[in-house]
Each structure stands twice: as C-alpha cells, then as structure tokens.
Design a protein around this motif. Structure first.
Motif, PDB file in Angstrom:
ATOM      1  N   GLN A  81      -1.396 -42.951  40.830  1.00 11.65           N
ATOM      2  CA  GLN A  81      -0.138 -42.507  40.222  1.00 11.65           C
ATOM      3  C   GLN A  81       0.285 -43.459  39.109  1.00 11.65           C
ATOM      4  N   ALA A  82      -0.683 -43.879  38.309  1.00  8.64           N
ATOM      5  CA  ALA A  82      -0.462 -44.877  37.273  1.00  8.64           C
ATOM      6  C   ALA A  82      -0.416 -44.236  35.894  1.00  8.64           C
ATOM      7  N   ARG A  83       0.082 -44.982  34.924  1.00 11.20           N
ATOM      8  CA  ARG A  83       0.115 -44.483  33.548  1.00 11.20           C
ATOM      9  C   ARG A  83      -1.253 -44.658  32.885  1.00 11.20           C
ATOM     10  N   GLN A  84      -1.863 -45.811  33.095  1.00  8.09           N
ATOM     11  CA  GLN A  84      -3.197 -46.054  32.584  1.00  8.09           C
ATOM     12  C   GLN A  84      -3.837 -47.144  33.444  1.00  8.09           C
ATOM     13  N   VAL A  85      -5.169 -47.171  33.467  1.00 10.11           N
ATOM     14  CA  VAL A  85      -5.883 -48.130  34.301  1.00 10.11           C
ATOM     15  C   VAL A  85      -7.070 -48.682  33.516  1.00 10.11           C
ATOM     16  N   LEU A  86      -7.543 -49.829  33.966  1.00  8.61           N
ATOM     17  CA  LEU A  86      -8.788 -50.399  33.461  1.00  8.61           C
ATOM     18  C   LEU A  86      -9.706 -50.659  34.643  1.00  8.61           C
ATOM     19  N   PRO A  87     -10.849 -49.974  34.721  1.00 10.21           N
ATOM     20  CA  PRO A  87     -11.804 -50.286  35.784  1.00 10.21           C
ATOM     21  C   PRO A  87     -12.464 -51.643  35.517  1.00 10.21           C
ATOM     22  N   VAL A  88     -12.659 -52.410  36.570  1.00  9.57           N
ATOM     23  CA  VAL A  88     -13.295 -53.721  36.465  1.00  9.57           C
ATOM     24  C   VAL A  88     -14.305 -53.872  37.602  1.00  9.57           C
ATOM     25  N   ALA A  89     -15.146 -54.871  37.478  1.00 12.22           N
ATOM     26  CA  ALA A  89     -16.195 -55.098  38.472  1.00 12.22           C
ATOM     27  C   ALA A  89     -15.617 -55.810  39.685  1.00 12.22           C
ATOM     28  N   GLY A  90     -14.757 -55.098  40.421  1.00 13.68           N
ATOM     29  CA  GLY A  90     -14.029 -55.696  41.531  1.00 13.68           C
ATOM     30  C   GLY A  90     -12.777 -56.361  41.003  1.00 13.68           C
ATOM     31  N   SER A  91     -11.676 -56.309  41.773  1.00 12.62           N
ATOM     32  CA  SER A  91     -10.442 -56.928  41.299  1.00 12.62           C
ATOM     33  C   SER A  91     -10.606 -58.434  41.108  1.00 12.62           C
ATOM     34  N   GLN A  92     -11.631 -59.037  41.720  1.00 11.71           N
ATOM     35  CA  GLN A  92     -11.903 -60.456  41.514  1.00 11.71           C
ATOM     36  C   GLN A  92     -12.130 -60.769  40.041  1.00 11.71           C
ATOM     37  N   ALA A  93     -12.765 -59.859  39.321  1.00 10.73           N
ATOM     38  CA  ALA A  93     -12.991 -60.087  37.891  1.00 10.73           C
ATOM     39  C   ALA A  93     -11.675 -60.251  37.145  1.00 10.73           C
ATOM     40  N   ALA A  94     -10.697 -59.425  37.490  1.00 16.21           N
ATOM     41  CA  ALA A  94      -9.388 -59.521  36.843  1.00 16.21           C
ATOM     42  C   ALA A  94      -8.645 -60.774  37.285  1.00 16.21           C
ATOM     43  N   ILE A  95      -8.774 -61.142  38.544  1.00 18.75           N
ATOM     44  CA  ILE A  95      -8.113 -62.345  39.049  1.00 18.75           C
ATOM     45  C   ILE A  95      -8.552 -63.576  38.262  1.00 18.75           C
TER      46      ILE A  95
ATOM     47  N   VAL B  15     -20.204 -52.143  45.998  1.00 15.53           N
ATOM     48  CA  VAL B  15     -20.326 -51.518  44.676  1.00 15.53           C
ATOM     49  C   VAL B  15     -19.583 -52.309  43.601  1.00 15.53           C
ATOM     50  N   ARG B  16     -18.687 -53.219  43.990  1.00 15.29           N
ATOM     51  CA  ARG B  16     -17.912 -54.061  43.085  1.00 15.29           C
ATOM     52  C   ARG B  16     -17.133 -53.229  42.069  1.00 15.29           C
ATOM     53  N   LEU B  17     -16.025 -52.670  42.524  1.00  8.81           N
ATOM     54  CA  LEU B  17     -15.155 -51.871  41.673  1.00  8.81           C
ATOM     55  C   LEU B  17     -13.707 -52.170  42.003  1.00  8.81           C
ATOM     56  N   GLY B  18     -12.898 -52.280  40.989  1.00  9.60           N
ATOM     57  CA  GLY B  18     -11.458 -52.441  41.149  1.00  9.60           C
ATOM     58  C   GLY B  18     -10.762 -51.885  39.921  1.00  9.60           C
ATOM     59  N   PHE B  19      -9.437 -51.903  39.941  1.00 12.03           N
ATOM     60  CA  PHE B  19      -8.673 -51.341  38.825  1.00 12.03           C
ATOM     61  C   PHE B  19      -7.473 -52.235  38.524  1.00 12.03           C
ATOM     62  N   VAL B  20      -7.170 -52.360  37.238  1.00  9.67           N
ATOM     63  CA  VAL B  20      -5.973 -53.058  36.780  1.00  9.67           C
ATOM     64  C   VAL B  20      -5.018 -52.019  36.227  1.00  9.67           C
TER      65      VAL B  20
ATOM     66  N   GLU C 292     -11.178 -56.488  26.159  1.00  9.15           N
ATOM     67  CA  GLU C 292     -11.888 -57.259  25.138  1.00  9.15           C
ATOM     68  C   GLU C 292     -12.406 -58.579  25.694  1.00  9.15           C
ATOM     69  N   LEU C 293     -11.649 -59.201  26.596  1.00  8.41           N
ATOM     70  CA  LEU C 293     -12.091 -60.451  27.201  1.00  8.41           C
ATOM     71  C   LEU C 293     -13.287 -60.223  28.127  1.00  8.41           C
ATOM     72  N   LEU C 294     -13.235 -59.160  28.918  1.00  2.80           N
ATOM     73  CA  LEU C 294     -14.313 -58.902  29.878  1.00  2.80           C
ATOM     74  C   LEU C 294     -15.568 -58.376  29.204  1.00  2.80           C
ATOM     75  N   GLY C 295     -15.422 -57.692  28.071  1.00  2.03           N
ATOM     76  CA  GLY C 295     -16.577 -57.166  27.362  1.00  2.03           C
ATOM     77  C   GLY C 295     -16.962 -55.775  27.840  1.00  2.03           C
ATOM     78  N   PRO C 296     -17.928 -55.157  27.166  1.00  4.54           N
ATOM     79  CA  PRO C 296     -18.304 -53.769  27.483  1.00  4.54           C
ATOM     80  C   PRO C 296     -19.156 -53.673  28.747  1.00  4.54           C
ATOM     81  N   TRP C 297     -19.181 -52.473  29.325  1.00  2.07           N
ATOM     82  CA  TRP C 297     -20.087 -52.111  30.422  1.00  2.07           C
ATOM     83  C   TRP C 297     -19.901 -52.970  31.671  1.00  2.07           C
ATOM     84  N   THR C 298     -18.665 -53.312  31.991  1.00  7.31           N
ATOM     85  CA  THR C 298     -18.438 -54.159  33.165  1.00  7.31           C
ATOM     86  C   THR C 298     -18.641 -53.409  34.475  1.00  7.31           C
TER      87      THR C 298
END
Length: 330
Positions: free
Chosen positions: A63-77, A199-204, A216-222
């Motif tokens: 129920q979010a406005r927009q999200v960014l998928p990441v390789a597990g929320s650990q990547a964002a942390i 599977v290492r997936l999370g969302f910001v 941009e910091l994480l780079g493409p194809w994460t």
C-alpha cells in the motif's frame, strides 16, 4: 561480521551433530516457504529489467506510493547511512544490530536509546531508527507515535527510518502508506514472512527523490531476474498470504504456551518468534544445542529468541527437551 541467527553449519561443526538432525529455531523466518513459480529460461539468461511488474506488485502489497527493490533489506541498511552527512543518529535498542553498526561505519554518532529517552532527545537527532515490531523483543510501537516523531524530525530535515521486517503478519500496523512523505523511510523484508530468505529480496518505501539517490548508490541489477519473478508471484498471492498469517499466529501462540508450561513464560514476541529474557539463557542455549535444537542467544540482556517449530514432531521435540532440562536442573 556481527552475530546472526541461522548459522546452522557452524553448530553442525561445533556440536558434531549432522545437519539433517537439527531443529533450527535460531531465526525469525517462517518455517513454511511459499511455492516457487516456474522460472523462464530467459530470466536466467538475460539481465533483469525493471518493467516486469515487480514494483507494481510491491506497491499494491505494501500500500505504498513507490518502492525500490533491493537485494534484501540488509543492502539498504548498509547504504542509507551513506546518503546523509555525518550526524547524530538514535537507534531504539536492543534491536537488529546491523542498524547501529551501519550508521557507525558511515561515521555517524550513534545513540542507542530506549523508547522513554526518545522524546527528550528527538530534536537533537539527525535520524531515528526504529525496528517495528522489534527484533528480538517483538514490541510494537503505535503508528500515531511513530508519525508524531516523524513530523518533528521532518521539520528539521531529519529522518525517521522504520524497519518493518516482521510486519507482514500484522499489516494493519504498518506505516508504509505514509512513506512518500519527506524524511520517512520504511524497510520491508521479503524472506521472513514468505519463508524464502535465500532469495535475498527486500523493499525500501520512501519519497521518489530519496529512492533515486539510493538506486544510484546501489547500482543497476541489484535484484536478479529469477528473484523478481518469484517475488512478484508471492506478492500477488493473497490467498497464500492469509494462510501464512493464520498458520504463523497459531504456531506462535502454541510456542508461547509451550514455553510458559515449561516455566519460561515469554518476555515478548510476535507471530514469527517468541522472546525470553532469563539469567539461564546461556545454560539453556547450550543444553538445547547439545540435543540438536538451535536457538538465538543475546547477551544484552541475557535472552533467547525461539523461532517457530514447523511441525507436530518439532513441537514435541522441543517440549521433550524442556522436560529434560527441568529434570536436570531440579
């Protein structure tokens, strides 16, 4: 590297018990995995693309406005602290230790706080980090309180970062829908609730400008192509989600009752684990491990986290181990 649950291979070596004979209750991951859909060969052969429907499925699910998928929320942390100038960051503790560690590594001054200390220090913080429900205690802060803190922080350009890694079982308490506001960042873990941590997936969940900077910091194809297909399938399967919510709640309540009956009433917990503060933590952890039952131990305070047993056999095995412990310590 910090200590985490799920290090089964280390226990196999330490206690000389074959891997197949262990009951691993050391993580807060649902012990029942969602079905893995067919993965087209092209998903393995081509670079992943971002217009495959994953983001849309996640926006709907969270129920979010927009999200960014990441390789597990650990990547964002680990990455988010690099997006702010060095400052003072409050972390509600005890909690998932990677949060404080990530901000320290990025050069910030970290204050580990309890909830009662936040009000007096909030106006001096550049960011506040909250895990909700908390890991490992299971405590849950109300949305109104969190949004009130965010309003005060946002007036100064400060952040409120809320890690909702264990929120899928109780989505009604999420503040993800408000995460489009400046300075409010919500992290969601995929692997815990869906039982697919590998599977290492999370969302910001955050405002678009911040998500762009993070991307941009994480780079493409994460996030890999196969993971994107699997994630979309699970996020859209509302019937399986409701079954998982019910199954986890039932197992967590049964686990709490089992522990209480054994003389170890949980101090806290949620629908994915139970938490016990006890001065017997080290002894009980060792006793269980010698019988092939792996728990997660914490030192400050001395405590244990119990993940959910997956089957009747697992519950019976844990109950027998508690009975044996009681006999040995009488």
């Amino acid at each position: 590297m910090l200590e985490h649950g799920g290090r089964l291979q280390r226990a196999v070596q330490q206690y000389a018990i074959p891997r197949a004979q262990w009951l691993d209750l050391s993580s807060g991951i649902a012990p029942w995995s969602f079905a893995i859909p067919p993965i087209p060969e092209q998903a393995w052969a081509r670079l992943p693309e971002t217009d495959d429907g994953l983001e849309q499925a996640a926006v709907q699910y969270y129920q979010a406005r927009q999200v960014l998928p990441v390789a597990g929320s650990q990547a964002a942390i680990q990455a988010l602290p690099q997006l702010r100038a060095r400052g003072t960051v409050g972390v509600l503790s005890p909690c998932y230790a990677e949060h404080a560690e990530g901000w320290r590594r990025a050069g910030h001054r970290v204050l580990e706080l309890n909830p009662d200390q936040v009000e007096g220090l909030l106006d001096s913080l550049d960011a506040l980090v909250v895990v909700n429900p908390n890991n490992p205690t299971g405590s849950l802060l109300k949305a109104d309180q969190l949004l009130g803190w965010h309003a005060r922080l946002a007036r100064r350009g400060a952040w409120l970062l809320v890690d909702e890694a264990f929120m899928d079982n109780t989505p009604q308490f999420s503040i993800g829908a408000q995460a489009g506001q400046p300075g409010l960042i919500v992290l969601r873990s995929f692997g815990k609730f869906f039982g697919l941590a590998g599977v290492r997936l999370g969302f910001v969940l955050a405002e678009a400008e911040l998500l762009q900077r993070l991307a941009e910091l994480l780079g493409p194809w994460t996030v890999s192509g196969p993971t994107r297909i699997l994630g979309q399938s699970c996020l859209l399967d509302s019937a399986a989600q409701q079954r998982q919510i019910a199954r986890c709640a039932e197992a967590s309540q049964r686990l709490a009752s089992l522990m209480t009956g054994a003389g170890f009433t949980p101090t806290g917990g949620c629908d994915l684990f139970q938490y016990l503060v006890t001065d017997q933590a080290m002894r009980l952890h060792e006793f269980m491990a010698r019988r092939g039952i792996l728990l997660r131990m914490f030192n400050q305070p001395a405590s244990l986290r119990f993940g959910l047993p997956a089957s009747e056999q697992d519950f019976q095995r844990l109950a027998q181990a508690f009975n044996d412990y009681r006999k040995e310590t009488l």
